[in-house]
Design a protein around this motif. Sequence first.
Motif, PDB file in Angstrom:
ATOM      1  N   ASP A 270       0.733  -1.091  -0.015  1.00  0.00           N
ATOM      2  CA  ASP A 270       0.026   0.001   0.228  1.00  0.00           C
ATOM      3  C   ASP A 270       1.043   1.144   0.163  1.00  0.00           C
ATOM      4  O   ASP A 270       0.895   2.191   0.444  1.00  0.00           O
ATOM      5  N   GLY A 272       1.614   3.169  -2.359  1.00  0.00           N
ATOM      6  CA  GLY A 272       1.070   4.462  -3.123  1.00  0.00           C
ATOM      7  C   GLY A 272       1.736   4.189  -4.698  1.00  0.00           C
ATOM      8  O   GLY A 272       2.050   3.242  -5.025  1.00  0.00           O
ATOM      9  N   ASP A 273       1.972   5.453  -5.443  1.00  0.00           N
ATOM     10  CA  ASP A 273       2.185   5.328  -6.490  1.00  0.00           C
ATOM     11  C   ASP A 273       3.402   4.805  -6.992  1.00  0.00           C
ATOM     12  O   ASP A 273       4.680   5.242  -6.425  1.00  0.00           O
ATOM     13  N   LEU A 427       1.162   3.789   2.987  1.00  0.00           N
ATOM     14  CA  LEU A 427       0.310   4.647   3.500  1.00  0.00           C
ATOM     15  C   LEU A 427      -0.504   4.454   4.592  1.00  0.00           C
ATOM     16  O   LEU A 427      -1.261   5.127   5.122  1.00  0.00           O
ATOM     17  N   ASN A 447       7.808   7.266   3.891  1.00  0.00           N
ATOM     18  CA  ASN A 447       7.626   7.692   2.705  1.00  0.00           C
ATOM     19  C   ASN A 447       8.278   8.549   2.303  1.00  0.00           C
ATOM     20  O   ASN A 447       7.995   9.869   1.483  1.00  0.00           O
TER      21      ASN A 447
END
Length: 489
Positions: A270, A272-273, A427, A447
Amino acid sequence: MLSFDPEKVSLPVGHYINGHHIQTQGAAFAVKRPSDGKIYATLREADAADVDRAVQIAHQAVKISGWAGCAPRERGRVLRRWADLIEQDSLLAQLEALGSTRPVSDVVQHEIPFTAEAIRFYAECADKYSGDLFPTRDSSLGMLITEPYGVIGAITPWNFPLSMASWKCGPALAAGNAVVLKPSELTPFSTVRMAELAVQAGLPAGVLNIVQGSGAVTGHALVTHPLVRKVSFTGSTVTGARIMSDAAQHGMKPVTLELGGKSPQLVFDDAGDIDVVAQRILRGFTANGGQACVAGTRLIVQRAIAAPLLDRLTVLCRSVQPGVTWDGDSRYAPLIDERQGNKVASVIAAAKAQGAEVLVGGERFADTAEGWFWQPTLLCNLAQDNPAVQQEIFGPVLTVQTFEEEEEGLRLAAHEIYGLCAGVHTLSLPRALRAMRAIEAGTVWINRYGRSGDFIIPTGGFLGSGIGKDLGRQAFQACQRQKSVLIDF
Ligand code: NDP
């Protein structure tokens, strides 16, 4: 125009002691440009007598000049002027780009501003931290006062010569100490220029001295000198252990040791991009050609997103282009020298012998003359005891391991020797916080991967990655010692 002619850079040759360039008679050593392996200078190493001279001068200068005893804000003013000169000096940027692995664009956009700003941060610290008053009976006054150590010995590595010097000198000078600094013999010149600018900014001559030479001779003489009261070192864990032992045996000196790492980048499904994550991972292990203690060189990725992430990373790795550090268009750093190149090659060979597979890279770039530009390399099929997973390679080599469950990922992220940094990419806040708590490392980035310009955040390792902190108010306070005072009246 950032590009420059490497043959036309004026070199500050020699040691820099008491505000003068000094030539001595120690053993000669050649200095090579990492980008093309060409010898561009020969220096003479400071032997024990030369180091003694530099330390004696520093010991006297810090007292006679009043640097230790002046109003702290006056020290702050000098340091701020120094930071301004560092930012304005084009020779400094050229010396750094010529002799180190940093492309000139990187030096100008990052290294120089980062160096100057670290010094400004410590200029602000100069009058911010004081001692304490204790509750005692009415007829006494109990207090703790802070004082500088006197002379601090600093030893810096070749990977970030300027910023490492600022991390050592900024807090030490702001706290009222003198510094004798030995840069790596591979990157000797930019630090001398930095010291010249300090004197131009108003630092009394002799309060910052630079001695050139090898670790075994010059570094050892500095660490063991009786008037050096504290040692601050950045470099390998093996050398750090040696320095700690020398410092203990020669005066029980406190040490700050910023050492090696083998930092994990833990990527959950999870995160993200994928493009953004891949860019982050790439920067984490290829910045400065992977020659950073904090390099994030172990990718530990949840199986569900391993394939798309590796596809993206492979494309990014293939897009990297080498180029000499004095070309303003170059973005990718060479390895420092042939020895480092051989080390990278030998760990990759040992990894392959134990079953590792090269997904991309694995070799030196062709057609880069004598420069050691190494291709960004992804290694997979690795057991936890593979040498590429265990050893600090100090090159652009990323090991890839996959996991199914969070617990397995955290187990793979642990390292027996190193605990410098870790990246956690997810995330999910609870997952990020669980990972942050579980990972045994001095810094955890969530992140993101890499330091920010927030100098208030200290940096330093757990386990074999070091002792004490650079940056932050902690580094300033570590340059002061505390004296307890009790007065009866
Ligand atoms: P070292 O740790 O040996 O060198 C770092 C600095 O310490 C240099 O200025 C060196 O001098 C000096 N030094 C070496 N021995 C002594 C000693 N006995 N007493 C005092 N000072 C000493 O690193 P290397 O340059 O040999 O690099 C080897 C490996 O270390 C790299 O492959 C990498 O894995 C790791 N490394 C880690 C760094 C980090 O940022 N944590 C930085 C650099 C390297 P000189 O080199 O001039 O002889």
